[in-house]
Design a protein around this motif. Structure first.
Motif, PDB file in Angstrom:
ATOM      1  N   MET A  14       0.801  -1.197   0.060  1.00 18.60           N
ATOM      2  CA  MET A  14      -0.025  -0.236   0.031  1.00 18.60           C
ATOM      3  C   MET A  14       0.899   1.246   0.020  1.00 18.60           C
ATOM      4  N   GLU A  15       2.116   1.083   0.610  1.00 15.23           N
ATOM      5  CA  GLU A  15       2.939   2.374   0.747  1.00 15.23           C
ATOM      6  C   GLU A  15       3.382   2.583  -0.626  1.00 15.23           C
ATOM      7  N   THR A  16       3.729   1.377  -1.429  1.00 14.70           N
ATOM      8  CA  THR A  16       4.368   1.746  -2.894  1.00 14.70           C
ATOM      9  C   THR A  16       3.054   2.387  -3.682  1.00 14.70           C
ATOM     10  N   ASP A  17       1.904   1.621  -3.860  1.00 14.93           N
ATOM     11  CA  ASP A  17       0.717   1.988  -5.043  1.00 14.93           C
ATOM     12  C   ASP A  17      -0.215   2.562  -4.656  1.00 14.93           C
ATOM     13  N   GLY A  18      -0.431   2.924  -3.240  1.00 16.28           N
ATOM     14  CA  GLY A  18      -1.517   3.562  -2.494  1.00 16.28           C
ATOM     15  C   GLY A  18      -1.995   4.840  -2.989  1.00 16.28           C
ATOM     16  N   HIS A  19      -1.175   5.525  -3.354  1.00 14.46           N
ATOM     17  CA  HIS A  19      -1.351   6.985  -4.006  1.00 14.46           C
ATOM     18  C   HIS A  19      -2.203   6.743  -5.185  1.00 14.46           C
ATOM     19  N   ARG A  20      -2.294   5.784  -6.026  1.00 12.89           N
ATOM     20  CA  ARG A  20      -2.881   5.580  -7.192  1.00 12.89           C
ATOM     21  C   ARG A  20      -4.417   5.882  -6.766  1.00 12.89           C
ATOM     22  N   ILE A  21      -4.826   5.372  -5.607  1.00 13.51           N
ATOM     23  CA  ILE A  21      -6.538   5.492  -5.413  1.00 13.51           C
ATOM     24  C   ILE A  21      -6.820   6.842  -4.744  1.00 13.51           C
ATOM     25  N   LEU A  22      -5.853   7.537  -4.558  1.00 16.53           N
ATOM     26  CA  LEU A  22      -5.846   9.162  -3.632  1.00 16.53           C
ATOM     27  C   LEU A  22      -6.512  10.260  -4.513  1.00 16.53           C
ATOM     28  N   THR A  23      -7.414  10.987  -4.064  1.00 17.50           N
ATOM     29  CA  THR A  23      -7.587  12.148  -4.885  1.00 17.50           C
ATOM     30  C   THR A  23      -6.582  13.359  -4.798  1.00 17.50           C
ATOM     31  N   ASP A  24      -6.524  14.227  -5.577  1.00 15.42           N
ATOM     32  CA  ASP A  24      -5.327  15.244  -5.493  1.00 15.42           C
ATOM     33  C   ASP A  24      -4.883  15.656  -4.188  1.00 15.42           C
ATOM     34  N   GLY A  25      -5.948  16.012  -3.595  1.00 15.91           N
ATOM     35  CA  GLY A  25      -6.136  16.840  -2.128  1.00 15.91           C
ATOM     36  C   GLY A  25      -5.178  15.778  -1.072  1.00 15.91           C
ATOM     37  N   GLU A  26      -5.839  14.673  -1.252  1.00 15.35           N
ATOM     38  CA  GLU A  26      -5.301  13.501  -0.477  1.00 15.35           C
ATOM     39  C   GLU A  26      -3.741  13.125  -0.939  1.00 15.35           C
ATOM     40  N   ARG A  27      -3.533  13.053  -2.042  1.00 12.68           N
ATOM     41  CA  ARG A  27      -1.996  12.853  -2.567  1.00 12.68           C
ATOM     42  C   ARG A  27      -1.124  13.864  -2.025  1.00 12.68           C
ATOM     43  N   SER A  28      -1.843  15.138  -1.896  1.00 14.94           N
ATOM     44  CA  SER A  28      -0.815  16.494  -1.365  1.00 14.94           C
ATOM     45  C   SER A  28      -0.519  16.080   0.139  1.00 14.94           C
ATOM     46  N   VAL A  29      -1.503  15.766   0.937  1.00 16.32           N
ATOM     47  CA  VAL A  29      -1.243  15.457   2.299  1.00 16.32           C
ATOM     48  C   VAL A  29      -0.232  14.309   2.472  1.00 16.32           C
ATOM     49  N   LEU A  30      -0.466  13.214   1.665  1.00 18.15           N
ATOM     50  CA  LEU A  30       0.438  11.774   1.635  1.00 18.15           C
ATOM     51  C   LEU A  30       1.939  12.381   1.353  1.00 18.15           C
ATOM     52  N   ASP A  31       2.036  13.363   0.410  1.00 19.02           N
ATOM     53  CA  ASP A  31       3.190  13.912  -0.048  1.00 19.02           C
ATOM     54  C   ASP A  31       3.983  14.731   1.276  1.00 19.02           C
ATOM     55  N   LEU A  32       2.982  15.511   1.591  1.00 19.92           N
ATOM     56  CA  LEU A  32       3.713  16.280   2.816  1.00 19.92           C
ATOM     57  C   LEU A  32       3.985  15.358   4.075  1.00 19.92           C
ATOM     58  N   GLU A  33       3.242  14.290   4.355  1.00 19.67           N
ATOM     59  CA  GLU A  33       3.529  13.216   5.511  1.00 19.67           C
ATOM     60  C   GLU A  33       4.743  12.474   5.054  1.00 19.67           C
ATOM     61  N   ARG A  34       4.974  12.191   3.900  1.00 24.10           N
ATOM     62  CA  ARG A  34       6.215  11.549   3.499  1.00 24.10           C
ATOM     63  C   ARG A  34       7.542  12.478   3.503  1.00 24.10           C
ATOM     64  N   GLU A  35       7.462  13.787   3.641  1.00 19.67           N
ATOM     65  CA  GLU A  35       8.592  14.575   3.740  1.00 19.67           C
ATOM     66  C   GLU A  35       9.006  14.495   5.214  1.00 19.67           C
ATOM     67  N   ILE A  36       7.865  14.357   5.983  1.00 20.80           N
ATOM     68  CA  ILE A  36       8.276  14.614   7.537  1.00 20.80           C
ATOM     69  C   ILE A  36       8.780  13.008   7.925  1.00 20.80           C
ATOM     70  N   ILE A  37       8.122  12.001   7.621  1.00 23.77           N
ATOM     71  CA  ILE A  37       8.444  10.698   7.981  1.00 23.77           C
ATOM     72  C   ILE A  37       7.794   9.761   6.655  1.00 23.77           C
ATOM     73  N   PRO A  38       8.816   9.246   6.090  1.00 23.70           N
ATOM     74  CA  PRO A  38       8.484   8.366   4.668  1.00 23.70           C
ATOM     75  C   PRO A  38       7.836   7.150   5.071  1.00 23.70           C
ATOM     76  N   ASP A  39       8.345   6.491   6.160  1.00 23.24           N
ATOM     77  CA  ASP A  39       7.833   5.067   6.164  1.00 23.24           C
ATOM     78  C   ASP A  39       6.631   5.007   6.951  1.00 23.24           C
ATOM     79  N   GLY A  40       5.576   4.281   6.198  1.00 24.84           N
ATOM     80  CA  GLY A  40       4.149   4.492   6.789  1.00 24.84           C
ATOM     81  C   GLY A  40       3.208   5.445   6.533  1.00 24.84           C
ATOM     82  N   ALA A  41       3.625   6.500   5.738  1.00 26.41           N
ATOM     83  CA  ALA A  41       3.092   7.702   5.540  1.00 26.41           C
ATOM     84  C   ALA A  41       1.535   7.343   5.175  1.00 26.41           C
ATOM     85  N   PHE A  42       1.576   6.326   4.084  1.00 24.36           N
ATOM     86  CA  PHE A  42       0.154   6.067   3.450  1.00 24.36           C
ATOM     87  C   PHE A  42      -0.967   5.569   4.650  1.00 24.36           C
ATOM     88  N   VAL A  43      -0.376   4.635   5.364  1.00 23.96           N
ATOM     89  CA  VAL A  43      -1.140   3.987   6.245  1.00 23.96           C
ATOM     90  C   VAL A  43      -1.816   5.093   7.343  1.00 23.96           C
TER      91      VAL A  43
END
Length: 112
Positions: A1-30
């Protein structure tokens, strides 16, 4: 899910995920997903290339996805009517994976 989970997100959710990955990459999608995101991600989880190669492991993977989707409904974390298409897609993916598994690993003949 961490690898391909972004495929199912909206643009806004993907932005939040990208910000979370900048802070702590591991487990950001979950950490950023909601229950409906999990339902959509499960359809990816039970499709190639994510299906496990071992027959028994794959069977457990498919049962886990089916059971988890039913739990999301029973715990009222998702509305099965609003997300009916996603549920049908997931169930269809599980059925296709099981059919492919039966084709690859036919049951032994019954001995009489």
């Amino acid at each position: 899910m961490e690898t391909d989970g972004h495929r199912i997100l909206t643009d806004g959710e993907r932005s939040v995920l990208d910000l979370e990955r900048e802070i702590i990459p591991d487990g950001a999608f979950v950490r950023t997903m909601h229950a409906d995101d999990l339902l959509y991600a499960l359809a990816v989880f039970v499709s190639e290339p994510w299906l496990l190669p071992d027959r028994i492991d794959r069977d457990v993977q498919l049962r886990f996805a089916k059971t988890l989707s039913m739990q999301l409904i029973s715990w009222r974390l998702i509305d099965q009517w609003d997300l009916g298409c996603a549920l049908h897609e997931l169930r269809g993916s599980i059925r296709r994976a099981k059919a492919a598994q039966r084709a690859n690993y036919p049951a032994p003949p019954i001995q009489r």
